[in-house]
Design a protein around this motif. Sequence first.
Motif, PDB file in Angstrom:
ATOM      1  N   ARG A   1     -10.026   4.940   5.845  1.00 40.45           N
ATOM      2  CA  ARG A   1      -9.194   4.198   6.788  1.00 40.45           C
ATOM      3  C   ARG A   1      -9.673   4.410   8.225  1.00 40.45           C
ATOM      4  NH1 ARG A   1      -5.189   0.618   5.102  1.00 40.45           N
ATOM      5  NH2 ARG A   1      -3.287   0.741   6.346  1.00 40.45           N
TER       6      ARG A   1
ATOM      7  N   GLU B   1      -8.987   4.527   0.982  1.00 41.47           N
ATOM      8  CA  GLU B   1      -8.347   3.262   0.635  1.00 41.47           C
ATOM      9  C   GLU B   1      -8.772   2.829  -0.770  1.00 41.47           C
ATOM     10  OE1 GLU B   1      -7.912   1.042   4.922  1.00 41.47           O
ATOM     11  OE2 GLU B   1      -9.809   0.814   3.867  1.00 41.47           O
TER      12      GLU B   1
ATOM     13  N   THR C   1      -8.302   0.282  -3.975  1.00 38.67           N
ATOM     14  CA  THR C   1      -7.882  -1.109  -4.144  1.00 38.67           C
ATOM     15  C   THR C   1      -7.146  -1.340  -5.463  1.00 38.67           C
ATOM     16  OG1 THR C   1      -9.920  -1.766  -5.268  1.00 38.67           O
ATOM     17  CG2 THR C   1      -9.929  -1.840  -2.851  1.00 38.67           C
TER      18      THR C   1
ATOM     19  N   THR D   1       0.842  -1.196   0.000  1.00 38.72           N
ATOM     20  CA  THR D   1       0.000   0.000   0.000  1.00 38.72           C
ATOM     21  C   THR D   1       0.875   1.243   0.000  1.00 38.72           C
ATOM     22  OG1 THR D   1      -1.708  -1.166   1.255  1.00 38.72           O
ATOM     23  CG2 THR D   1      -1.817   1.242   1.223  1.00 38.72           C
TER      24      THR D   1
ATOM     25  N   CYS E   1      -5.486  -3.103  -0.582  1.00 33.07           N
ATOM     26  CA  CYS E   1      -5.345  -1.651  -0.719  1.00 33.07           C
ATOM     27  C   CYS E   1      -4.074  -1.304  -1.493  1.00 33.07           C
ATOM     28  CB  CYS E   1      -5.306  -1.005   0.665  1.00 33.07           C
ATOM     29  SG  CYS E   1      -5.259   0.799   0.631  1.00 33.07           S
TER      30      CYS E   1
ATOM     31  N   ARG F   1     -12.409   1.227  -1.262  1.00 33.21           N
ATOM     32  CA  ARG F   1     -12.807   0.355  -0.167  1.00 33.21           C
ATOM     33  C   ARG F   1     -13.495   1.145   0.938  1.00 33.21           C
ATOM     34  NH1 ARG F   1      -8.071  -3.655   1.791  1.00 33.21           N
ATOM     35  NH2 ARG F   1      -7.513  -1.945   3.193  1.00 33.21           N
TER      36      ARG F   1
END
Length: 627
Positions: free
Chosen positions: A367, A183, A185, A101, A166, A364
């Motif tokens: 966070r 986040e 993906t 990530t 992520c 997503r």
Amino acid sequence: MTAQHAGFAPGTDPGEPADGPGTLPPLFAVLERWTRERPNETAVSAADGTLTYAALAARTARIAAALAAAGTGPETAVGLLLGRSRESVPALLAVWSLGATAVPLDAGHPVERLGHVLRDAGAAVLLATDVPAGLDLTGVRTLAPADCRRSAAGSLAVTVPLPDTCAYLIYTSGTTGRPKGVEVTYRGLDTFVDALAGLGLTPGGLGLNAVSPAFDGWLWCTLLYLVHGQGVALVDLSLGGLRQAAAEGREALPAGLRTVSLTPSLLAAHGDGLDSAEVVVVAGEACPAALAERFARDRRLLNVYGPTEVTIAATWADSERGDDVSAIGRPLPGYRAYVLDDELRPVAGGSEGELYLGGPAVARGYRGRPGLTASRFVPDPFQGGGSRMYRTGDLVVRRPSGELEYRGRRDDQVKIRGHRIELGEVERIAAELPEVVAAACCPLSSGQTLGLAVVAVPGTDPGALAARVADRCRKLLPEAAVPTTVRVLDRVPTLTTGKADRETLALELAAPEGEPAPSGDATPRERVVMAVWAEVLGREVPGPPADFFELGGHSLAAARAVAELRRLTGLRLTLGKLLARPTVADLAAELDRLATEPGEAGQPGEAGAFKEPTVRDNSAVPTAEGA
């Protein structure tokens, strides 16, 4: 591995790739193609040097090896604090080659903000050229590019991560007073890269990337050019970057750019230096019709729109296919766009509704913020099967042609010089001071800066409090979110609903605090400079001693002021002259000096040596939030 044979190869496969084992993800597949077909073409150009496509692959492999040795893998957050150096691109690719990530950072942001992002992201590793003093790196392993292995055998083995892993975290302004991490993906990244490929840009040459490294516009520019076999020209158009270019006696923009991607504000300010560009992309804020018409006359123009929450971009208008490029166009391949009412029902064609975006590129979530994620990422009632859509907060109209027309925001989010800012974040940071009873923030009339009003506890010194608030904002907020005007008021103007009346507040903040110097005390040339500055900054200029940057001037405003003074005077004023002579009196004296040089249009005694400013059509000056 020699640079000549460097490349990208399928590696470990914790997921199940769409096209079967041994398949590279879309980004690395296209990079492998350009490394094979154009190994010696420029892939990255920066102030510290260049990388060919072959060298990019080799450098990516070395950084990836060092990261892997540090235990980096899927879902490992890696901070990237590399500025606009040539190392920034291979570092990003190295993180993605491991399925990890990426957390892009900007060294120009306050250390408190950088520390918050690293902690919130749970970063295990920080790749950095220079670590700012005072940055808390507890629990974070730091690597410099020089620490990475000098050699790596064979092609870079690319991990194919699970689709919902992520890929990167981008931190945007948050209403709570702290930035929130989006986040995105690998599924979203792959969808976006596939959509980019459909643009069909010509390989070779350089594309301009002048965006902050912490902004997903930086990813847009980097990926747009690499996908098409062009070189990424990393340029700094911040105030510091412009001053450095002026000190070195060079132009801020490189010559011979083939593709340019800028906010409309930057395009309006720097457009005179972009004659070589075959394709111009505007993104980050609403594009005025006059600006779109100007740049679409003799080249391809794309107007791109998209929030961070749907992987960088979601719609675009393309002059090449006959779109109205003042609109935000149609969805990218793989994306869905709905115009809905408050009950999530489609509105009739031509009616205004909120824009919802769906498809595999939807992020997503935020966070560590499940509540906020649930409120903005909602089930897609038109798809089912667990599909979600993102509620943008943007109001649009779908035209009969199918194109989307941007109309504004439903909330207090604004765009300042292309950066998404929640006014509530600025207000909460000010209100955390014990002397502040209330705070209200608003865009000033130029649309390019913010103003902030605070109400003080009785007995507080107004001047001292304004200075404390301004200092706190500089320490905690990125440059675009720092108010250029901070004023202590007896009360914040309100609407009948009790909410802050931001339009009235903007007028109050634009008014001078004291009596400005009489215009009769200024020379004719100084009055021209003062009028231009007032227009560009959206505030009164008190007199010849006034300093452009103390009045809230920034890099974009400086470029606009120089362009307008050149237009009015016919003199070859440069940005470096304004940076070196930032007061009205000094800049006016420089214009007088230029007027005496042979070959200048403004020779003394000539007709039109300089013109008094006239009221202009401001439709080409972006002020609205949007695309």
